[in-house]
Every structure is written in C-alpha cells, then in structure tokens.
Scaffold this active site. Structure first.
Site, PDB file in Angstrom:
ATOM      1  N   PHE A  82       0.866  -1.168   0.000  1.00 28.75           N
ATOM      2  CA  PHE A  82       0.000   0.000   0.000  1.00 28.75           C
ATOM      3  C   PHE A  82       0.904   1.219   0.000  1.00 28.75           C
ATOM      4  O   PHE A  82       1.715   1.402   0.922  1.00 28.75           O
ATOM      5  CB  PHE A  82      -0.893   0.057   1.243  1.00 28.75           C
ATOM      6  CG  PHE A  82      -1.633   1.371   1.367  1.00 28.75           C
ATOM      7  CD1 PHE A  82      -2.949   1.479   0.958  1.00 28.75           C
ATOM      8  CD2 PHE A  82      -1.001   2.508   1.876  1.00 28.75           C
ATOM      9  CE1 PHE A  82      -3.623   2.697   1.057  1.00 28.75           C
ATOM     10  CE2 PHE A  82      -1.663   3.725   1.976  1.00 28.75           C
ATOM     11  CZ  PHE A  82      -2.978   3.820   1.557  1.00 28.75           C
ATOM     12  N   GLU A  83       0.764   2.050  -1.007  1.00 27.63           N
ATOM     13  CA  GLU A  83       1.409   3.360  -0.968  1.00 27.63           C
ATOM     14  C   GLU A  83       0.650   4.280  -1.908  1.00 27.63           C
ATOM     15  O   GLU A  83       0.165   3.871  -2.960  1.00 27.63           O
ATOM     16  CB  GLU A  83       2.900   3.295  -1.338  1.00 27.63           C
ATOM     17  CG  GLU A  83       3.219   2.728  -2.692  1.00 27.63           C
ATOM     18  CD  GLU A  83       4.732   2.607  -2.938  1.00 27.63           C
ATOM     19  OE1 GLU A  83       5.526   2.796  -2.005  1.00 27.63           O
ATOM     20  OE2 GLU A  83       5.106   2.321  -4.093  1.00 27.63           O
ATOM     21  N   ILE A  84       0.510   5.502  -1.482  1.00 27.24           N
ATOM     22  CA  ILE A  84      -0.036   6.568  -2.322  1.00 27.24           C
ATOM     23  C   ILE A  84       1.065   7.607  -2.411  1.00 27.24           C
ATOM     24  O   ILE A  84       1.547   8.095  -1.385  1.00 27.24           O
ATOM     25  CB  ILE A  84      -1.304   7.186  -1.712  1.00 27.24           C
ATOM     26  CG1 ILE A  84      -2.336   6.111  -1.385  1.00 27.24           C
ATOM     27  CG2 ILE A  84      -1.897   8.215  -2.671  1.00 27.24           C
ATOM     28  CD1 ILE A  84      -3.575   6.645  -0.685  1.00 27.24           C
TER      29      ILE A  84
END
Length: 336
Positions: free
Chosen positions: A244-246
């Site tokens: 998960f990364e934005i």
C-alpha cells in the site's frame, strides 16, 4: 453460447466473448473521472490472480472509488488474457488500461553475474528466507523500485495508489487522499511499517551510505533519516509496506531518486541478495523528502496478508469494520 470455463483461480459461469462485451457495454457504462487529481490506481498482476484482483477492486470501489472513478492501470510481464480484461472492466465504471512490462524491465541487466545470482538464490532458499529462490519476485521488486513510473501508461499521471491483489480495505474513505496530498505538499503516504528481514538486505545500508558520501547534496536537510536508523546510525530495518502506498510520481522521477536507483541497481543487490522495493522506497523517502511530506494514513483501514492497519479513534471506527488490537498503527503513530 453458455458454457463453463475453469481457470487456475476460479470457475466462472460466463458467455462467449461477444456476449460478454455486449453485457459490459449495456450494464457497466463508463461515467468518466469524477476525482479532481491527475491520479490512478496501479496494479501489477499475473493473469492467474484474477479473482484476487477483482476482490481488491470490489473493496476499493465500495470503500472509495465509486465516488471518484479514478482510472486503473494494469501491468503484467506477459499479455493480459481477454478474460482478465473483461472481468476487471466489469468491476468499475472508471477507465481501465492494460500494459505490458518491457522485457528489459523484467530480466537480468547485462552487468549481473547470473551464475552467482542463482547460487545466492539457492542458498537463501535453503536458509528458509521467503521468496529466497524466486526470480520473478526479484524482477517485481526491481520493477517497482525503478521502472513502473516510467511505463508509457503512467507517464501522464502525477499521483498513484498501489493496489495489490487480495487485500482488504476496512473503512469508508470519505475524502480524496490525492487532493489531500496535493494541498498539503505530501509526497508519500503509507499505512504499515513492518521490519525487513536483515538476511534479504545485508549490504543495502552500506550501499546507501556510499551513495550518501558520493552525493551529499541529494540528502534533504529536514529529512526522516532518524526514522530509519538506530542510535549507531545503522539501518533499523523499518520499512513502509509498499504493497500500500499513495505517492507523488515526481518523487521517483526526480534527479535524486534516479541517481539513487541507478546506483543501487549497479550493485546488483536486487538479484545477489533480495532487495525489496519497500526498503528502497522507504530509504529514499526518508532521505529525499522533508518530514511533513510523509504521512501515515491511519484512517485508511487496510490488510495485506497478516499485516493490518485498523484505526483506533472512535470517530474513525464508526466507518470501519476491524479490530484495532490487530493493528500496527500504534507503533507507526508513535514514530511519526
């Protein structure tokens, strides 16, 4: 014609291709992007993981994207099957695009001693290290570290949200993280901070220190280097869980990161060891960004495998379905 089709992951009751395409056109008309950011979801997946991809899409659509219609970019090292394309298109009213990873981004570079790489992989497997013998896992880590943002389908975007097959989103997301990041000058967002296996990155930190000596002007003065180092100045193995990364794509497109990735790549640790994109991204964010440009998205409840982030505040729990006691969030919030 109606028939039963069986693939690796699931048995689908479906119609032949022309009928499926007609159904998609009639029942899933694309409505265009509603969100105001120049952003997308990016999914790297094999065809065999279709069921897991659809599950993740259902989660993110229900919790967030049905209100914003941000597009999806699907990437694979082999061509996507028509079945994969049809059944992922059916999950969203947003635009979907499908791309092939260039061969040079999913193969040994010329400077790698392949005999040594395979020898080391076998030794890691014998020592019980996860993915120790997996070449495809190493290609994936190298691709996410240095190439996904260069893909033709990604070039026109400013932000991305990495979406993995088979993950869960626990909470309704009633704000736009992309716009929030743009307005607050945030470049990297995360939810989980597990520790990396030292046996997968034994020379990574010494390589990073060599880079820092050679390019001291690349390091941000107000950096997060203390977050990733212990009292002795060594790497403490903390990593933002990059499943998960934005993030702002311009972080990876920057001159500093380009130098950094090329320097690491020449050392061969993606293959001789098992350097992951998570420690690479974490160290880069810690070195090249200001403290305020990295954010813990506690309010985005998330699970990948045995790792989970579940918000602890009551006002957030009302929008979630998860147990805060199973979360790593307390540790993260104490650090940042």
């Amino acid at each position: 014609m109606l028939f039963i089709h069986k693939n690796v992951s699931k048995t689908y009751l479906k119609f032949d291709i022309p009928d499926i395409n007609n159904d998609l056109q009639e029942n899933n008309v694309k409505t265009g992007q509603i969100g105001k950011a120049n952003a997308c979801f990016v999914i790297l997946s094999q065809n065999s993981r279709l069921e897991e991809v659809r599950s993740s899409m259902r989660q993110i659509e229900d919790r967030f994207n049905h209100k914003y219609n941000y597009p999806y970019v699907f990437l694979n090292d082999v061509p996507f099957t028509q079945e994969f394309i049809n059944f992922t298109k059916a999950m969203t009213k947003a635009k979907t695009e499908y791309g092939l990873v260039p061969k040079e981004h999913w193969s040994f570079p010329n400077h790698i001693d392949t005999e040594l790489a395979y020898k080391n992989m076998n030794e890691m497997a014998n020592n019980g290290i996860p993915f120790g013998s997996s070449l495809s896992y190493r290609h994936m880590c190298r691709f996410y570290s240095g190439f996904f943002y260069q893909h033709e389908l990604m070039k026109n975007f400013d932000y991305y949200w990495r979406l993995e097959p088979g993950v869960e989103y626990y909470c309704d997301i009633d704000f736009d993280p992309f716009i929030y990041m743009k307005e607050k000058d945030i470049k990297y967002g995360f939810t989980l901070v597990p520790h990396e296996w030292l046996s997968t990155v034994p020379t990574l930190w010494s390589t990073v220190k060599e880079f820092m000596r050679m390019y001291p002007s690349s390091i941000e003065n107000d950096s997060l280097i203390e977050f990733i180092t212990d009292d002795k100045g060594d790497y403490n193995l903390c990593q933002f869980h990059s499943n998960f990364e934005i993030a702002d794509l311009n972080l990876w497109r920057s001159e500093a990161y380009t130098k950094f990735f090329n320097f690491l790549d020449k050392k061969g640790g993606f293959f001789y060891e098992r350097w992951g994109d998570a420690p690479v991204h974490t160290i880069a964010a810690a070195l090249f960004l200001k403290k305020h440009q990295v954010r813990f998205f506690e309010e985005i409840g998330y699970r990948h495998g045995s790792l989970a982030n579940c918000p602890k505040e009551n006002k957030l729990q009302y929008k979630c379905l998860c147990n805060p006691d199973d979360s790593l969030g307390k540790f993260q919030l104490a650090i940042l």
